[in-house]
Motif scaffolding. Structure first.
Motif, short mmCIF file in Angstrom:
data_model
loop_
_atom_site.label_atom_id
_atom_site.label_comp_id
_atom_site.label_asym_id
_atom_site.label_seq_id
_atom_site.Cartn_x
_atom_site.Cartn_y
_atom_site.Cartn_z
N ALA A 152 -24.24 -2.91 9.56
CA ALA A 152 -22.89 -2.37 9.67
C ALA A 152 -22.23 -3.23 8.21
O ALA A 152 -22.44 -4.47 8.38
CB ALA A 152 -22.20 -2.55 10.45
N PRO A 153 -21.80 -2.57 7.30
CA PRO A 153 -21.24 -3.18 6.13
C PRO A 153 -19.70 -3.63 6.50
O PRO A 153 -19.25 -3.31 7.33
CB PRO A 153 -21.15 -2.21 5.00
CG PRO A 153 -21.07 -0.75 5.73
CD PRO A 153 -21.69 -1.02 6.95
N ALA A 154 -19.48 -4.71 5.74
CA ALA A 154 -17.98 -5.15 5.77
C ALA A 154 -17.10 -4.21 5.22
O ALA A 154 -17.37 -3.61 4.16
CB ALA A 154 -18.10 -6.56 4.88
N ILE A 155 -15.92 -3.88 5.86
CA ILE A 155 -14.91 -3.14 5.40
C ILE A 155 -13.64 -4.05 5.14
O ILE A 155 -13.25 -4.76 6.07
CB ILE A 155 -14.50 -1.92 6.23
CG1 ILE A 155 -15.83 -0.96 6.59
CG2 ILE A 155 -13.27 -1.06 6.01
CD1 ILE A 155 -16.37 -0.49 5.19
N LEU A 156 -13.26 -3.85 3.94
CA LEU A 156 -12.16 -4.76 3.60
C LEU A 156 -10.81 -4.10 3.73
O LEU A 156 -10.96 -2.77 3.83
CB LEU A 156 -12.30 -5.40 2.21
CG LEU A 156 -13.23 -6.65 2.02
CD1 LEU A 156 -14.92 -5.95 1.97
CD2 LEU A 156 -12.98 -7.22 0.71
N ALA A 157 -9.68 -4.69 3.58
CA ALA A 157 -8.28 -3.92 3.66
C ALA A 157 -7.30 -4.60 2.79
O ALA A 157 -7.24 -5.89 2.91
CB ALA A 157 -7.78 -3.76 5.04
N GLY A 158 -6.54 -3.83 2.21
CA GLY A 158 -5.43 -4.50 1.19
C GLY A 158 -4.28 -4.81 2.02
O GLY A 158 -3.85 -4.08 2.97
N ALA A 159 -3.84 -5.77 1.43
CA ALA A 159 -2.44 -6.23 2.16
C ALA A 159 -1.39 -6.97 1.23
O ALA A 159 -2.06 -7.45 0.44
CB ALA A 159 -2.86 -7.39 3.51
N THR A 160 -0.24 -6.77 1.53
CA THR A 160 0.83 -7.60 1.04
C THR A 160 1.59 -8.37 1.87
O THR A 160 1.82 -9.52 1.93
CB THR A 160 1.48 -7.06 -0.06
OG1 THR A 160 2.12 -5.68 0.67
CG2 THR A 160 0.60 -6.40 -1.22
N GLY A 161 2.22 -7.50 2.91
CA GLY A 161 3.30 -8.16 3.84
C GLY A 161 2.67 -8.79 4.92
O GLY A 161 1.47 -8.81 5.19
#
Length: 288
Positions: A152-161
């Motif tokens: 299973a690969p790493a899944i990243l997520a974008g974030a600011t708040g």
């Protein structure tokens, strides 16, 4: 060791990607990142092409806006890329720009709920699980991938708040931060991510990727200042000048908690191939 990359911005015509990707690969650049901004270029199609044209460079997409993508389709595409190019793919998902989502009739009333449901289902499918879920936005009935990645690969997520940063710590395997993130803001972001990880009992690796405004050449300072003005940057932070100046800014972000720093050239960068060679051959040796 701090990872170093360059982003191929979608303001550049897609037919330029091959030359830039090959230059990055030949120069030994570690990472080449892409964006899926509306309404420029597809992140997945561009990533697949860049990966096929190269042999070594890690290709990231930061990010795929989840309102545009059914989770089953996004996961199928992710799994396919990881099976075709093992160890060379990094994908991040995120809310997307809400005005753009509105334009295409995909804006979610609760972006946080959508991102949480999407990440939860996507990561389960990539683990090879059979998923049935009836969420507010994500609905799957006995769905499993026939060709999940071997690992299973790493899944990243974008974030600011703050809320999204905590969510990435809770539900994602890494976090992508914009180039408006100066070192003190990065430290705070990392704290919020860790709060989410602690609340969820997460203990594995969590990569922090941050973009960095960068320019080199005789007019670097003027181009970078114009870039800040165009984007009305709230906290302009970047590097203009020679390799030492850029490496110093990278080091400041690394000290603040970045695992990977992705240099973001100005929209009017006159020599993208030269810029990726500059990053790989001159900046990289100066970074621990």
């Amino acid at each position: 060791m701090t990872g170093l990359g360059v982003v191929f911005r979608p303001q550049v015509p897609p037919e330029r990607l091959r030359d830039v990707a090959v230059a990055a690969d030949e120069a030994g650049l570690e990472q080449l990142w892409l964006w899926e901004d509306c309404f420029f270029e597809s992140g997945v199609a561009s990533a697949a092409a860049a990966l096929a044209w190269t042999r070594r460079v890690r290709v990231g997409v930061g990010l795929l806006p989840v309102p545009l993508r059914n989770v089953a389709l996004a996961t199928m595409e992710t799994a396919t890329l990881h099976r075709l190019f093992p160890g060379r793919v990094a994908l991040a998902v995120g809310h997307g720009v809400q005005e753009w989502m509105e334009q295409v009739g995909a804006r979610a009333e609760s972006p946080m709920t959508l991102l949480r449901e999407h990440l939860t289902a996507m990561r389960a499918l990539l683990r090879g699980e059979r998923v049935t879920t009836d969420g507010r936005y994500v609905r799957l009935d006995d769905v499993a991938l026939d060709w999940p990645p071997p690992t299973a690969p790493a899944i990243l997520a974008g974030a600011t708040g703050p809320r999204t940063l905590r969510l990435t710590g809770e539900c994602a395997d890494g976090t992508v931060l914009t180039a408006d993130t100066e070192p003190d803001a990065l430290r705070r972001a990392r704290e919020l991510v860790e709060e989410g990880r602690t609340a969820a009992g997460r203990t594995g690796d969590h990569e922090i990727v941050v973009y960095l405004h960068a320019a080199t050449g005789p007019d670097a300072a003027a181009r970078l200042e114009a870039e800040f003005d165009r984007n009305a940057s709230r906290t302009p932070f970047g590097a203009a000048g020679d390799a030492a100046a850029v490496a110093d800014a990278v080091a400041r972000l690394a000290d603040a908690g970045a695992d990977t720093v992705v240099l973001q050239p100005t929209a009017d960068e006159p020599d993208l191939e030269g810029f990726v060679r500059f990053a790989a051959e001159q900046v990289r040796p100066l970074i621990p």
